[in-house]
Design an enzyme around this catalytic site. Structure first.
Site, PDB file in Angstrom:
ATOM      1  N   ARG A 161       0.840  -1.221   0.000  1.00 40.34           N
ATOM      2  CA  ARG A 161       0.000   0.000   0.000  1.00 40.34           C
ATOM      3  C   ARG A 161       0.868   1.261   0.000  1.00 40.34           C
ATOM      4  NH1 ARG A 161      -2.273  -3.632  -0.849  1.00 40.34           N
ATOM      5  NH2 ARG A 161      -4.210  -4.481  -0.025  1.00 40.34           N
ATOM      6  N   SER A 235     -10.720  -0.506   3.722  1.00 42.70           N
ATOM      7  CA  SER A 235      -9.891  -0.755   4.903  1.00 42.70           C
ATOM      8  C   SER A 235      -9.369   0.576   5.409  1.00 42.70           C
ATOM      9  CB  SER A 235      -8.690  -1.633   4.536  1.00 42.70           C
ATOM     10  OG  SER A 235      -9.146  -2.830   3.982  1.00 42.70           O
ATOM     11  N   GLU A 331      -4.748   3.758   6.201  1.00 40.62           N
ATOM     12  CA  GLU A 331      -4.502   3.521   4.775  1.00 40.62           C
ATOM     13  C   GLU A 331      -5.194   4.638   3.977  1.00 40.62           C
ATOM     14  OE1 GLU A 331      -5.320  -0.546   3.253  1.00 40.62           O
ATOM     15  OE2 GLU A 331      -6.314   0.430   1.567  1.00 40.62           O
TER      16      GLU A 331
END
Ligand SMILES: Cc1cc2nc3c(=O)[nH]c(=O)nc-3n(C[C@H](O)[C@H](O)[C@H](O)COP(=O)(O)OP(=O)(O)OC[C@H]3O[C@@H](n4cnc5c(N)ncnc54)[C@H](O)[C@@H]3O)c2cc1C
Length: 335
Positions: A161, A235, A331
């Site tokens: 990520r 998320s 995130e």
């Protein structure tokens, strides 16, 4: 150009926030004109589908929404096909287009919301595949330099990520297109989660890219909230990748803790499990809560503000830190 516009239709969390200015661009020239004409000191962000962004307050600046289209096969032989895709294309539609052509490579990334241009920013990933696995080049416009660059996969410095676009180039560029290489000789990754089980349930004997995309869609629909029905930004936190020693001491204390060995030195522990074990699964604070089926997703239970979501995120972060000594990082891009 629109002024004082509601951002409700432009992000998936559903927070009632406004932006002072809002405009779109469909090619690089339009983007350059927008940047030249706007006051130099005016704050701005490039927006895609708004599925990885939390607006905690009204945005006092200009939202510049990327709407660059395009899907061009730039090379094809008996083994591979290379496709250049405009940054404003919808990611999921792009996946479905490729798998419908029998091209394998991004089927595990089906149903991820957002645009193609945002995919390299956080190196989107799901079910054992990341966009970096197929990505050849990212074309982007650098605001300060006023030039277009094309980075190779390696130059993008992809990580979990993560990429150079979330670090050294954060807020400095607009992705214009990506070029990906897909396979005509299929090589599926079905090892993650419930994929194999679902393939069996559906009675699929000879798997195609389209079949696998549909399997992924089915699994995702059963686990994740549909942002069209329940506001969320996917998320909320990254899964922490911990030094082996630290992870092993948690696993010793909580033998049931799921974990994935990343390499010899590090182990990943799912943030969802940490949040759930810290007591937050399905719980709410005001109008925001964690999704009952997946504690990693913060959901808008109706009328939630971004500020409320951020307050819940901070509380969760604090509780996970207290219980496990681990700092979980968002995130989602917090604005
Ligand atoms: C239900 C749900 C499920 C999700 N599942 C996953 C998943 O499985 N895996 C995963 O990795 N992510 C997942 N996400 C997160 C999200 O879909 C991805 O991060 C997606 O790539 C974001 O795309 P976007 O166009 O909506 O980006 P936005 O939210 O619009 O933007 C995200 C960031 O990228 C920047 N940005 C966007 N476009 C550009 C551009 N062209 N140039 C420069 N900067 C840009 C923005 O400024 C912002 O900082 C999920 C989200 C939701 C709501």
């Amino acid at each position: 150009m629109k002024t004082n516009i509601s951002l409700l239709p432009y992000h998936t969390f559903g927070a009632k926030v406004n932006a002072d200015f809002f405009t779109t661009f469909s090619n690089k020239e339009e983007l350059k004109t927008i940047l030249q004409q706007k006051p130099k000191d005016q704050n701005f962000i490039i927006l895609g589908g708004g599925s990885n962004i939390l607006f905690t307050q009204d945005f006092h600046g200009m939202i510049i929404k990327n709407e660059i289209k395009g899907f061009e096969v730039v090379h094809e032989d008996e083994n591979n096909v290379t496709v250049k895709i405009g940054a404003g294309e919808n990611w999921h539609d792009t996946v479905m287009k490729t798998v419908s052509n029998g091209w394998q490579g991004i089927e595990n990334l089906a149903l991820i919301p957002g645009t193609v241009g945002a995919s390299p920013i956080q190196n989107i990933g799901a079910y054992g595949v990341e966009v970096k696995d197929v990505l050849q080049r990212v074309e982007f416009y650098h605001f300060e330099k006023g030039e277009t660059f094309e980075y190779t996969n390696q130059e993008c410095q992809f990580g979990y990520r993560n990429s150079i676009f979330k670090n050294a180039l954060k807020g400095k560029i607009a992705v214009l297109s990506i070029t990906i290489q897909l396979n005509k000789q299929w090589n599926f990754n079905t090892s993650y989660g419930a994929i194999e089980e679902e393939i069996k349930t559906q009675g699929i004997e000879t798997l195609t890219p389209l079949d696998l995309a549909n399997v992924i869609i089915k699994i995702r629909e059963s686990k994740l909230p549909d942002p069209k029905k329940i506001g969320n930004c996917g998320s909320f936190f990254k899964n922490p990748v911990l030094p082996k020693k630290e992870a092993l001491s948690i696993i010793e204390k909580f033998p049931e803790a799921p974990h994935y060995i990343v390499n010899e030195e590090t182990i990943k522990i799912p943030a969802g499990w940490l949040i759930q074990t810290a007591g937050w699964k399905g719980k709410s604070l005001g109008n925001v809560g964690t999704y009952p089926k997946q504690a990693l997703v913060l959901v808008n239970n109706g009328g939630a503000t971004g500020e409320e979501a951020w307050a819940l995120a901070l509380q969760i972060q604090k509780d996970v830190k207290t219980q496990f000594g681990i700092s979980i990082e968002p995130e989602v891009n917090i604005i």
